[in-house]
Design a protein around this motif. Sequence first.
Motif, PDB file in Angstrom:
ATOM      1  N   ALA A 144      57.467  45.853  42.608  1.00 20.20           N
ATOM      2  CA  ALA A 144      56.393  45.087  43.248  1.00 20.20           C
ATOM      3  C   ALA A 144      56.910  43.984  44.163  1.00 20.20           C
ATOM      4  O   ALA A 144      56.142  43.393  44.914  1.00 20.20           O
ATOM      5  CB  ALA A 144      55.496  44.479  42.169  1.00 20.20           C
ATOM      6  N   SER A 580      44.857  40.804  34.685  1.00 16.34           N
ATOM      7  CA  SER A 580      44.257  41.679  35.686  1.00 16.34           C
ATOM      8  C   SER A 580      42.779  41.855  35.365  1.00 16.34           C
ATOM      9  O   SER A 580      42.374  41.844  34.205  1.00 16.34           O
ATOM     10  CB  SER A 580      44.950  43.039  35.690  1.00 16.34           C
ATOM     11  OG  SER A 580      44.224  43.977  36.448  1.00 16.34           O
ATOM     12  N   TYR A 582      41.334  44.480  35.514  1.00 15.36           N
ATOM     13  CA  TYR A 582      41.235  45.740  34.781  1.00 15.36           C
ATOM     14  C   TYR A 582      41.295  45.522  33.266  1.00 15.36           C
ATOM     15  O   TYR A 582      40.921  46.408  32.490  1.00 15.36           O
ATOM     16  CB  TYR A 582      42.373  46.686  35.179  1.00 15.36           C
ATOM     17  CG  TYR A 582      42.255  47.260  36.571  1.00 15.36           C
ATOM     18  CD1 TYR A 582      41.039  47.703  37.076  1.00 15.36           C
ATOM     19  CD2 TYR A 582      43.380  47.383  37.388  1.00 15.36           C
ATOM     20  CE1 TYR A 582      40.939  48.235  38.348  1.00 15.36           C
ATOM     21  CE2 TYR A 582      43.292  47.911  38.658  1.00 15.36           C
ATOM     22  CZ  TYR A 582      42.061  48.335  39.143  1.00 15.36           C
ATOM     23  OH  TYR A 582      41.966  48.864  40.399  1.00 15.36           O
ATOM     24  N   LYS A 593      46.353  50.973  33.527  1.00 17.50           N
ATOM     25  CA  LYS A 593      46.211  49.819  34.421  1.00 17.50           C
ATOM     26  C   LYS A 593      47.372  49.746  35.408  1.00 17.50           C
ATOM     27  O   LYS A 593      47.167  49.561  36.614  1.00 17.50           O
ATOM     28  CB  LYS A 593      46.147  48.529  33.590  1.00 17.50           C
ATOM     29  CG  LYS A 593      45.974  47.269  34.434  1.00 17.50           C
ATOM     30  CD  LYS A 593      45.972  46.029  33.566  1.00 17.50           C
ATOM     31  CE  LYS A 593      47.352  45.741  33.051  1.00 17.50           C
ATOM     32  NZ  LYS A 593      47.414  44.464  32.308  1.00 17.50           N
ATOM     33  N   GLN A 594      48.596  49.926  34.914  1.00 15.92           N
ATOM     34  CA  GLN A 594      49.767  49.875  35.790  1.00 15.92           C
ATOM     35  C   GLN A 594      49.741  51.019  36.800  1.00 15.92           C
ATOM     36  O   GLN A 594      50.120  50.841  37.963  1.00 15.92           O
ATOM     37  CB  GLN A 594      51.054  49.938  34.949  1.00 15.92           C
ATOM     38  CG  GLN A 594      51.291  48.725  34.056  1.00 15.92           C
ATOM     39  CD  GLN A 594      51.458  47.446  34.840  1.00 15.92           C
ATOM     40  OE1 GLN A 594      51.829  47.457  36.011  1.00 15.92           O
ATOM     41  NE2 GLN A 594      51.196  46.316  34.198  1.00 15.92           N
ATOM     42  N   LEU A 597      47.198  50.089  39.503  1.00 18.31           N
ATOM     43  CA  LEU A 597      47.721  49.046  40.385  1.00 18.31           C
ATOM     44  C   LEU A 597      48.751  49.604  41.349  1.00 18.31           C
ATOM     45  O   LEU A 597      48.800  49.227  42.527  1.00 18.31           O
ATOM     46  CB  LEU A 597      48.325  47.914  39.552  1.00 18.31           C
ATOM     47  CG  LEU A 597      47.333  47.034  38.784  1.00 18.31           C
ATOM     48  CD1 LEU A 597      48.060  46.111  37.820  1.00 18.31           C
ATOM     49  CD2 LEU A 597      46.467  46.228  39.755  1.00 18.31           C
ATOM     50  N   ALA A 598      49.605  50.525  40.842  1.00 16.04           N
ATOM     51  CA  ALA A 598      50.660  51.090  41.687  1.00 16.04           C
ATOM     52  C   ALA A 598      50.107  52.057  42.727  1.00 16.04           C
ATOM     53  O   ALA A 598      50.556  52.077  43.880  1.00 16.04           O
ATOM     54  CB  ALA A 598      51.703  51.794  40.817  1.00 16.04           C
ATOM     55  N   GLY A 601      45.756  49.856  43.765  1.00 22.78           N
ATOM     56  CA  GLY A 601      45.708  48.407  43.934  1.00 22.78           C
ATOM     57  C   GLY A 601      44.680  47.802  43.006  1.00 22.78           C
ATOM     58  O   GLY A 601      44.305  48.395  41.982  1.00 22.78           O
ATOM     59  N   GLY A 602      44.180  46.615  43.335  1.00 18.70           N
ATOM     60  CA  GLY A 602      43.234  45.906  42.501  1.00 18.70           C
ATOM     61  C   GLY A 602      41.820  46.428  42.635  1.00 18.70           C
ATOM     62  O   GLY A 602      41.548  47.421  43.320  1.00 18.70           O
TER      63      GLY A 602
END
Length: 645
Positions: A144, A580, A582, A593-594, A597-598, A601-602
């Motif tokens: 990140a 987050s 999430y 969640k990861q 995000l990867a 995104g949000g």
Amino acid sequence: MSALPSLVLEKLENLPASPGVYLFKDREGTIVYVGKAKSLKARVIADLDTLVTASEKEALILENNLVKQHQPRFNVKLRDDKQYLSLRLPLDDPWPRLWVVRRPNRDGARYFGPYHSATAARRTLHLVNKHFQLRTCSDVDMAARKRPCLQHQIKRCPAPGVDEVDREWYGEQAKNVALFLSSRHDELTDRLGDQMREAAETLRFELAAVYRDQLRAIAKVREGQRAVAFDGEDRDVIGFFREADAAEIAMIYVRGGRIADVVTLPLKNLRAPDDEAISAFLAAHYAPAASDDEGPSAALPIPKEILLPMELEAEGGLGEWLSELAGHKVDLVVPKRGPRHELVALANENAKHAWTDRRKSSVDVEERLVKLQEKLRLPLLPRRIECIDISHLGGHDTVGAIVAMTDGVPDKKRYRTFHVRGTSGDGTGGDDYAAIYEVLSRRFKRGLDARTELRPADSAMLAVADSAGDDDEPAEVDADAGWDLPDLFVIDGGKGQLAMAIAAARELGLHDLALCSIAKEKENVAGELLIDRIYLPGQKNPIPVKSTAALLLLAQARDEAHRFSNRARERLGKQKRFASLYDGVKGVGEKTKQALLAAIGGPTALARASDEEVLAVPGVTKRHLHALRAAFPGPSANDSEPASS
């Protein structure tokens, strides 16, 4: 023999002369001791059971498993294995990094240790990070990262996640770290010398300076290591000292012909013979962390030779078992003369010295506790002391921390931290008095429940220890430690804070709980320095701490509570900062969640993404999609059904 029950006498007559395991029981049938023997007939309480095995090695393995299962009170008890830390270095990773782990796994990575304390492990990690340029960030952080971090700015990391870094050179750095941690200092020194000269000859003077500094660091480490080389081999050396039921084990780690570390461990309430105590220690020390289809492997590196202070009855089976774990022949040697004998003598001397120091320290603490009891006019000897401190940031993230000391030593299994709720649900707005009253009301309620052997229906404790598990923090709260009240409860503060503690205790009817507060040194209105002082209930004038050793125990508890509460408050703030959106979605775990995000995104990006794009994220199912759209409506919010995957 005639005093034994007839059942035992009958069993003794029929004991076989075979290897096996025996289990001593008390009159209630509880197993109080598990042992092994070459001949069960040669070993002889209200009752015993015997289990015949095919070999001494099988007897050793069975004994180890039964001790873990039954936890007999007379068997040798070592520290919990979570206290042993190792350093993990996965050399096959694209960009290897070094970090602390509690238990080595069979995952192809290199493990170094164990370290007898978290402080020793982290000191070694810091030394490596300072002189060998490996990344310190996790894989997620590196992926990140958009720009180099502070470690890059101070020349401790080449920033492989951002800058162009020579992968071959980075791999060489990782191999150098492996040599350093393996104590192969001669080989590493030659290697770094060649690399330094090559860098200088090609006019890469900055790189040559890095190698020069690494050579200096190795030289400094070697200065503190005593050379005992007579063949340059690795070996572990066991020392032993005992008086009555208290003993000390010393272990000298010799690596590359030099003493790399010396560790001592106490054995309390020891009932077993000396040789059984040493056998039990070795079995527990090298025991595999786990077993799988490929068979067990040692949790710790086992050298080819282990030097012992005495002959062991289980020596044959123990040597066979250790050899199987290590994957090579392991010799258990009791040297009679020469350099090996001198090493064992040194280990024995270390064990005796540690035993003497521990006994002297125990006597000193006893005297200090007696003086503390007299000074504060306590009804009981304050063997267990607890202290509370409140920490907050501008009235928010308010945390109450309680630390414990048992016989003058931090009892970290009893450390507790509380999220202060307050009337607004977000702390108490900086009101320390209200926070102390709330936290102690909850703590004392738990103590009252413990007195009546009741368990509260809901959990009052909302946060506990730091997951890092270093020497500064407990790895986890021990449920067996319980919530029973201490002999003395200390409050960080003055008369006002003490009044809140008294109110919380009396509200619950705890009129017999010993309380006091300790205030930090400060200047009064006349500019005079007021040293630390202790306030007692019903006493107008405080007691100055000065340099009285007994009263300094309370200052130590206060300082530890202050440090621990600040750490807890920092963790709480960090959790909020890195939380987050999430996190509140039902059914969306950490991995999902990861992945979101990867890949996307949000939540803002999620709202723009189509259902097909969301479902294409690894691990995301239709159930996840429904929950995500309910929380963050997107372009498909009005559709009756999401698109098929």
